[in-house]
Design a protein around this motif. Structure first.
Motif, PDB file in Angstrom:
ATOM      1  N   UNK A 181     -13.409  60.203 -57.343  1.00 32.84           N
ATOM      2  CA  UNK A 181     -12.940  60.896 -56.144  1.00 32.84           C
ATOM      3  C   UNK A 181     -13.776  60.526 -54.928  1.00 32.84           C
ATOM      4  N   UNK A 182     -14.983  60.048 -55.148  1.00 31.65           N
ATOM      5  CA  UNK A 182     -15.849  59.630 -54.037  1.00 31.65           C
ATOM      6  C   UNK A 182     -15.512  58.227 -53.559  1.00 31.65           C
ATOM      7  N   UNK A 183     -14.538  57.583 -54.197  1.00 28.34           N
ATOM      8  CA  UNK A 183     -14.140  56.243 -53.779  1.00 28.34           C
ATOM      9  C   UNK A 183     -14.902  55.131 -54.471  1.00 28.34           C
ATOM     10  N   UNK A 184     -15.530  55.425 -55.578  1.00 28.20           N
ATOM     11  CA  UNK A 184     -16.284  54.409 -56.289  1.00 28.20           C
ATOM     12  C   UNK A 184     -16.115  54.533 -57.788  1.00 28.20           C
ATOM     13  N   UNK A 185     -16.856  53.705 -58.472  1.00 27.36           N
ATOM     14  CA  UNK A 185     -16.827  53.712 -59.931  1.00 27.36           C
ATOM     15  C   UNK A 185     -18.246  53.437 -60.419  1.00 27.36           C
ATOM     16  N   UNK A 186     -18.586  53.987 -61.573  1.00 28.86           N
ATOM     17  CA  UNK A 186     -19.897  53.705 -62.138  1.00 28.86           C
ATOM     18  C   UNK A 186     -19.798  53.682 -63.652  1.00 28.86           C
ATOM     19  N   UNK A 187     -20.713  52.968 -64.253  1.00 26.25           N
ATOM     20  CA  UNK A 187     -20.832  52.970 -65.705  1.00 26.25           C
ATOM     21  C   UNK A 187     -21.854  54.034 -66.067  1.00 26.25           C
ATOM     22  N   UNK A 188     -21.864  54.440 -67.319  1.00 26.32           N
ATOM     23  CA  UNK A 188     -22.788  55.478 -67.756  1.00 26.32           C
ATOM     24  C   UNK A 188     -24.228  55.004 -67.637  1.00 26.32           C
ATOM     25  N   UNK A 189     -25.064  55.848 -67.072  1.00 31.28           N
ATOM     26  CA  UNK A 189     -26.483  55.544 -66.941  1.00 31.28           C
ATOM     27  C   UNK A 189     -27.166  55.646 -68.300  1.00 31.28           C
TER      28      UNK A 189
END
Length: 130
Positions: free
Chosen positions: A45-53
């Motif tokens: 929803x913030x406009x990004x994507x991330x992998x699990x830390x």
């Protein structure tokens, strides 16, 4: 998409839904030409994507890192020990060997496929080594 490009899909799962979302090779498990590891994520929803830390409580390295790939390979090998069929057990062991063999490191490509549920747009991101 990868199958259409001549890759063979492999089972990179461990447990119920852990491991790799996608695992593809060109060549064979014994002699791969290229190895593709894929993960699927939703656009945040913030406009990004991330992998699990990295997770200190579970001891899991950061998702898609070289250490995470080794960790998944170790879990594939561990799960193989529970397989009673020697042929299937051997296939899982070979898969783990392929993923951890030093000479195959340069053959591994990592991709994250990102889906935006709002508009249906799909982006495929190629990751570097980390």
């Amino acid at each position: 998409m990868f199958e259409d490009a001549g890759y063979t899909i492999l089972d990179g799962k461990t447990g119920s839904n852990n491991g790799f979302d996608g695992l593809y090779i060109k060549g064979t498990v014994d002699d791969p030409i290229e190895i593709v590891i894929g993960e699927a994520k939703q656009w945040g929803s913030s406009g990004g994507v991330s992998v699990n830390a990295a997770n200190t409580s579970t001891q899991l390295p950061q998702q898609m890192s070289d250490n995470w790939i080794k960790n998944v390979a170790a879990r594939i090998r561990d799960s193989a020990k529970k397989i009673t069929d020697p042929v299937l057990r051997n296939e899982r062991d070979k898969l783990a060997d392929m993923l951890t063999k030093q000479s195959n490191r340069s053959k591994i490509s990592k991709y994250v496929t990102v889906v935006n549920k709002d508009d249906g747009v799909v982006n495929i991101l190629k990751l570097g080594s980390f």
